[in-house]
Design a protein around this motif. Structure first.
Motif, PDB file in Angstrom:
ATOM      1  N   LEU A   1      39.237  32.059  34.929  1.00  0.00           N
ATOM      2  CA  LEU A   1      39.127  33.368  35.453  1.00  0.00           C
ATOM      3  C   LEU A   1      38.537  33.550  36.725  1.00  0.00           C
ATOM      4  O   LEU A   1      39.168  34.359  37.836  1.00  0.00           O
ATOM      5  N   ILE A   2      37.380  32.908  36.815  1.00  0.00           N
ATOM      6  CA  ILE A   2      36.705  33.170  38.259  1.00  0.00           C
ATOM      7  C   ILE A   2      37.467  32.308  39.431  1.00  0.00           C
ATOM      8  O   ILE A   2      37.515  32.910  40.616  1.00  0.00           O
TER       9      ILE A   2
ATOM     10  N   GLY B   1      42.013  36.056  44.766  1.00  0.00           N
ATOM     11  CA  GLY B   1      42.127  37.577  44.836  1.00  0.00           C
ATOM     12  C   GLY B   1      42.915  38.158  43.833  1.00  0.00           C
ATOM     13  O   GLY B   1      43.515  39.374  43.758  1.00  0.00           O
ATOM     14  N   ASP B   2      42.771  37.618  42.423  1.00  0.00           N
ATOM     15  CA  ASP B   2      43.351  38.289  41.377  1.00  0.00           C
ATOM     16  C   ASP B   2      42.663  39.306  40.623  1.00  0.00           C
ATOM     17  O   ASP B   2      41.649  38.668  40.052  1.00  0.00           O
ATOM     18  N   VAL B   3      42.725  40.410  40.917  1.00  0.00           N
ATOM     19  CA  VAL B   3      42.113  41.637  40.534  1.00  0.00           C
ATOM     20  C   VAL B   3      42.106  41.489  38.891  1.00  0.00           C
ATOM     21  O   VAL B   3      40.991  41.954  38.299  1.00  0.00           O
TER      22      VAL B   3
ATOM     23  N   TRP C   1      32.138  40.432  43.213  1.00  0.00           N
ATOM     24  CA  TRP C   1      33.692  40.360  43.659  1.00  0.00           C
ATOM     25  C   TRP C   1      33.687  39.882  45.137  1.00  0.00           C
ATOM     26  O   TRP C   1      34.379  39.052  45.432  1.00  0.00           O
ATOM     27  N   HIS C   2      32.925  40.700  45.878  1.00  0.00           N
ATOM     28  CA  HIS C   2      32.648  40.355  47.518  1.00  0.00           C
ATOM     29  C   HIS C   2      32.246  39.171  47.574  1.00  0.00           C
ATOM     30  O   HIS C   2      32.452  38.489  48.667  1.00  0.00           O
ATOM     31  N   ALA C   3      31.272  38.567  46.808  1.00  0.00           N
ATOM     32  CA  ALA C   3      30.634  37.366  46.996  1.00  0.00           C
ATOM     33  C   ALA C   3      31.539  36.164  46.648  1.00  0.00           C
ATOM     34  O   ALA C   3      31.121  34.981  46.484  1.00  0.00           O
TER      35      ALA C   3
ATOM     36  N   LEU D   1      37.300  48.976  43.085  1.00  0.00           N
ATOM     37  CA  LEU D   1      37.767  47.575  43.952  1.00  0.00           C
ATOM     38  C   LEU D   1      39.222  48.132  44.464  1.00  0.00           C
ATOM     39  O   LEU D   1      39.362  48.095  45.687  1.00  0.00           O
ATOM     40  N   ALA D   2      40.092  49.020  43.750  1.00  0.00           N
ATOM     41  CA  ALA D   2      41.167  49.488  44.418  1.00  0.00           C
ATOM     42  C   ALA D   2      40.742  50.521  45.378  1.00  0.00           C
ATOM     43  O   ALA D   2      41.585  50.600  46.476  1.00  0.00           O
ATOM     44  N   ALA D   3      39.859  51.298  45.318  1.00  0.00           N
ATOM     45  CA  ALA D   3      39.675  52.298  46.234  1.00  0.00           C
ATOM     46  C   ALA D   3      38.783  51.678  47.547  1.00  0.00           C
ATOM     47  O   ALA D   3      38.998  52.371  48.651  1.00  0.00           O
TER      48      ALA D   3
END
Lengths: 192, 256
Positions: A11-12, A18-20, A60-62, B37-39
């Motif tokens: 998953l990670i 970029g897979d939300v 997520w950003h890291a 995240l979407a926002a």
């Protein structure tokens, strides 16, 4: 490999590309642990919820800095715990949430006698009061180990200390807990 | 038999206790994070590296400080609108989509946490917000009601149709300030008989000063055309309504 459940590492890796949806699944797997970690640090449910959410967004950003092949769990715990500590430092709230015992629920197994249930409840209450009375550093290390069942690496990440320091901190906290319980017992004997 | 205060007894007691604790219910974090995240993150992740972002914010703060010194200004509730004589720096398009609204909450929770009475659109407005966010700063917090794009409210670059941001208007030295670059027009109008300002046609910053006069960049972002006014002690900013007339119509529906 179709049909194989995705591991946290799968998953990670997907999230790093970029897979939300993969990241959302990872958050779902860790949301309870992350939230409870934040509760233990913030001692406030609202602050803990905000800290956990903030931690997951930061993680997520890291993701580009996540070391391939590393364990995601300690990494996420560290980010959430940092967010929780920042919130605790910045919080102006004075009241703090003390851990409480849950109402006893039927376990499905053989029920203890009423006397045994009362005695066990009293012992838990006594122990919990002693844990709640410890200073933050001791309470957190005991709670992470025994209430969240974290491993050594995870505890180090959540506490923000080197892995080699975890055992000694845990040992000191156990000693202080025992001293607190012994003092309480002596007080009961004197009062009684 | 182990004594309950020896190491073994204590460990057994703590492990047992861990199974009988009443933790607060876990909130639906995965859903909350997906929405957040979407926002906020789609273009942010593409555009900003940590170094680039820090540099950009630092540069923006410097320009703001220099501009404010020679600026003319006036207040609308807690907002100070400040003009400068020239465009301070070229503005990267990525900034426009940096929308850090805070933590997503329910309307009930926003009402509980905000230090003011939240205004919501009534009859003739866009209806129930799709998302509600709460940010703890400034004093009393900031509540943002976010609507997805819909008829009359086309999507901005992040997919948002209209955003209504509210915070206390009586925040003393903690005032929000805007720096409006050349080309931005400010038109005085009114909402329910009170002064209001329509800021349109250019790019402008949004940030605030804390009680010590320090610029806090956590809310620093560019916003689109906006109507700013005060109602019932609450400063309101409406972004994304498209035209002054549409923004005023929407503003007139706001109530408790």
């Amino acid at each position: 490999m179709e049909g194989r459940p995705l591991t946290d590492s799968d998953l990670i890796e997907r999230a790093r590309r970029g897979d939300v949806a993969a990241y959302e699944e990872l958050v779902r797997r860790y949301e309870m642990l992350a939230f409870r970690t934040a509760v233990l640090i913030c001692r406030d449910a609202d602050e803990a919820r905000d800290a956990a959410q903030e931690g997951f967004v930061r993680a997520w950003h890291a993701l580009p800095r996540f070391r391939a092949g590393a364990e995601p769990r300690p990494w996420i715990l560290q980010i959430v715990a940092n967010a929780a500590r920042n919130r605790r430092r910045g919080s102006t709230r004075r009241e703090s949430l003390a851990l409480r015992l849950a109402q006893d629920r039927p376990s499905g197994g053989a029920a203890p006698s009423p006397e045994a249930a009362v005695l066990a409840g009293e012992r838990r209450q006594e122990l919990l009061a002693a844990v709640n009375g410890l200073r933050d550093e001791d309470r957190e290390v005991l709670a992470f180990r025994w209430f969240l069942d974290l491993g050594e690496a995870e505890m180090a990440a959540a506490l923000g200390i080197p892995r080699g320091t975890v055992k000694s901190r845990l040992s000191r906290a156990m000693g202080r807990l025992r001293a607190a319980l012994s003092a309480d017992t002596r007080q009961v004997r004197i009062d009684g | 038999m182990a004594d309950r205060f020896d190491v073994q007894g204590l460990e057994a007691g703590l492990a047992d206790l861990g199974g009988h604790l009443d933790f607060p219910a876990t909130p639906p974090l995965a859903d909350m994070v997906r929405v957040r995240l979407a926002a906020t993150s789609a273009s942010r992740r593409r555009f900003f590296g940590p170094l680039g972002r820090s540099f950009l914010l630092a540069a923006a703060a410097l320009v703001l400080l220099a501009g404010i010194a020679a600026a003319l200004g006036f207040l609308v509730g807690g907002v100070r609108i400040t003009f400068t004589e020239r465009t301070p720096v070229p503005l990267p398009s990525g900034v426009v989509s940096e929308r850090n609204f805070g933590i997503e909450v329910s309307l009930d929770e926003a009402r509980r946490r905000a230090g003011f009475t939240i205004l919501v659109p009534g009859a003739g407005g866009p209806g129930k917000p799709d998302h509600i966010f709460f940010e703890r700063i400034p004093v009393g917090g900031t509540v943002t009601l976010v609507y997805a794009a819909r008829a009359g409210y086309p999507a901005d670059p992040t997919g948002i149709g209209v955003a209504i941001t509210e915070f206390r208007g009586d925040i003393g030295p903690e005032v929000f300030e805007k720096l409006i670059t050349t080309g931005t027009g400010v038109r005085r109008t009114s909402v329910n008989g009170q002064a209001a300002y329509w800021i349109a046609g250019g790019e402008h910053f949004f940030f605030y000063r804390d009680a010590n006069g320090q610029i806090v960049d956590s809310s620093m972002r560019l916003v689109g055309d906006a109507l700013v006014f005060e109602q019932s002690g609450v400063t309101v900013r409406i972004e994304g309504a498209g035209t002054l007339e549409a923004a005023v119509r929407l503003a007139a529906t706001l109530g408790h």
